[in-house]
Design a protein around this motif. Structure first.
Motif, PDB file in Angstrom:
ATOM      1  N   LEU A 140      22.225 -35.788   9.365  1.00 17.02           N
ATOM      2  CA  LEU A 140      23.030 -35.691  10.584  1.00 17.02           C
ATOM      3  C   LEU A 140      22.156 -35.566  11.824  1.00 17.02           C
ATOM      4  O   LEU A 140      22.555 -35.985  12.920  1.00 17.02           O
ATOM      5  CB  LEU A 140      23.986 -34.502  10.492  1.00 17.02           C
ATOM      6  N   GLN A 167      31.582 -28.728   7.055  1.00 22.80           N
ATOM      7  CA  GLN A 167      30.719 -29.284   8.089  1.00 22.80           C
ATOM      8  C   GLN A 167      30.861 -30.796   8.216  1.00 22.80           C
ATOM      9  O   GLN A 167      30.766 -31.332   9.325  1.00 22.80           O
ATOM     10  CB  GLN A 167      29.266 -28.891   7.841  1.00 22.80           C
ATOM     11  N   HIS A 171      31.792 -32.679  11.554  1.00 20.90           N
ATOM     12  CA  HIS A 171      30.924 -33.760  12.029  1.00 20.90           C
ATOM     13  C   HIS A 171      31.741 -35.006  12.336  1.00 20.90           C
ATOM     14  O   HIS A 171      31.533 -35.661  13.369  1.00 20.90           O
ATOM     15  CB  HIS A 171      29.860 -34.075  10.975  1.00 20.90           C
ATOM     16  N   ASP A 175      31.492 -36.634  16.011  1.00 21.54           N
ATOM     17  CA  ASP A 175      30.543 -37.732  16.184  1.00 21.54           C
ATOM     18  C   ASP A 175      31.110 -39.069  15.721  1.00 21.54           C
ATOM     19  O   ASP A 175      32.286 -39.319  15.855  1.00 21.54           O
ATOM     20  CB  ASP A 175      29.236 -37.374  15.480  1.00 21.54           C
TER      21      ASP A 175
END
Length: 199
Positions: A140, A167, A171, A175
């Motif tokens: 990441l 997570q 994410h 993103d």
């Protein structure tokens, strides 16, 4: 932002096995799962998207243009860490290495995966689940528009699985496009997009 896979096919020269006529649309802001039985070609498709294999047919585009390999961050099952580098140094490699990226700059990513207390540890002192979380943090950290993950929760205990699932979900919301090949039913439930590639 959209990743489009249209009529993609690939066959390994040695066996003739692979994938054929695969279509997929993965959008920013959600996890997209590749599902299917073992051996159906999920990893092969990820490798085609990442540019590690060249499809024999079809097209792979991102935002209407041909996807380039530099636009992808990918993590496959075999993801060894550098044994002589600490956790934070391993993660910093994604952003130019320890000399370019200071320890403090890697801590937010380590914190996402509950790795901050292990920042100065060497990989040999970590559990399998901790090593996997470090590898995910490093992936990441590349900060690419397309993230491709092969079985990110395989072999992890319940605590590590929960950290990773939480997570990855966050994410995806923050993103770019995230595509995951997985058999993990709990992870699949978190994915708003699902594509079966069983023949």
């Amino acid at each position: 932002m959209t990743l489009s896979v249209s009529n993609v096919g690939y066959a390994y020269p040695s066996s003739g096995r692979g994938v054929s006529h695969i279509n997929l649309r993965a959008k920013r802001g959600r996890l997209t799962a590749l599902v299917g039985r073992t051996g159906c070609g999920k990893t092969t498709l990820l490798a085609c998207i990442a540019g590690l294999l060249v499809p024999k047919s079809g097209t792979i585009t991102y935002e209407g243009s041909r996807l380039r390999s530099w636009q992808c961050a990918s993590l496959f099952l075999e993801a060894p860490l550098f044994a002589r580098l600490t956790v934070w140094e391993n993660v910093s490699l994604a952003r130019g290495g320890p000399r370019r990226t200071g320890r403090a700059q890697t801590l937010p990513l380590l914190d996402y995966f509950q790795l901050t207390p292990l920042a100065d540890a060497l990989p040999g002192r970590l559990t399998q689940g901790e090593c996997r979380r470090v590898a995910l943090a490093a992936t990441l950290a590349l900060d690419r528009p397309v993230t491709l993950l092969d079985e990110p929760t395989r072999g992890l205990d319940e605590n590590d699985r929960r950290i990773v699932i939480d997570q990855l979900t966050r994410h995806a919301l923050r993103d770019g496009v995230t595509v995951i090949a997985t058999h993990d039913l709990e992870l699949i439930e978190e994915c708003r997009g699902k594509v079966s590639i069983d023949p």
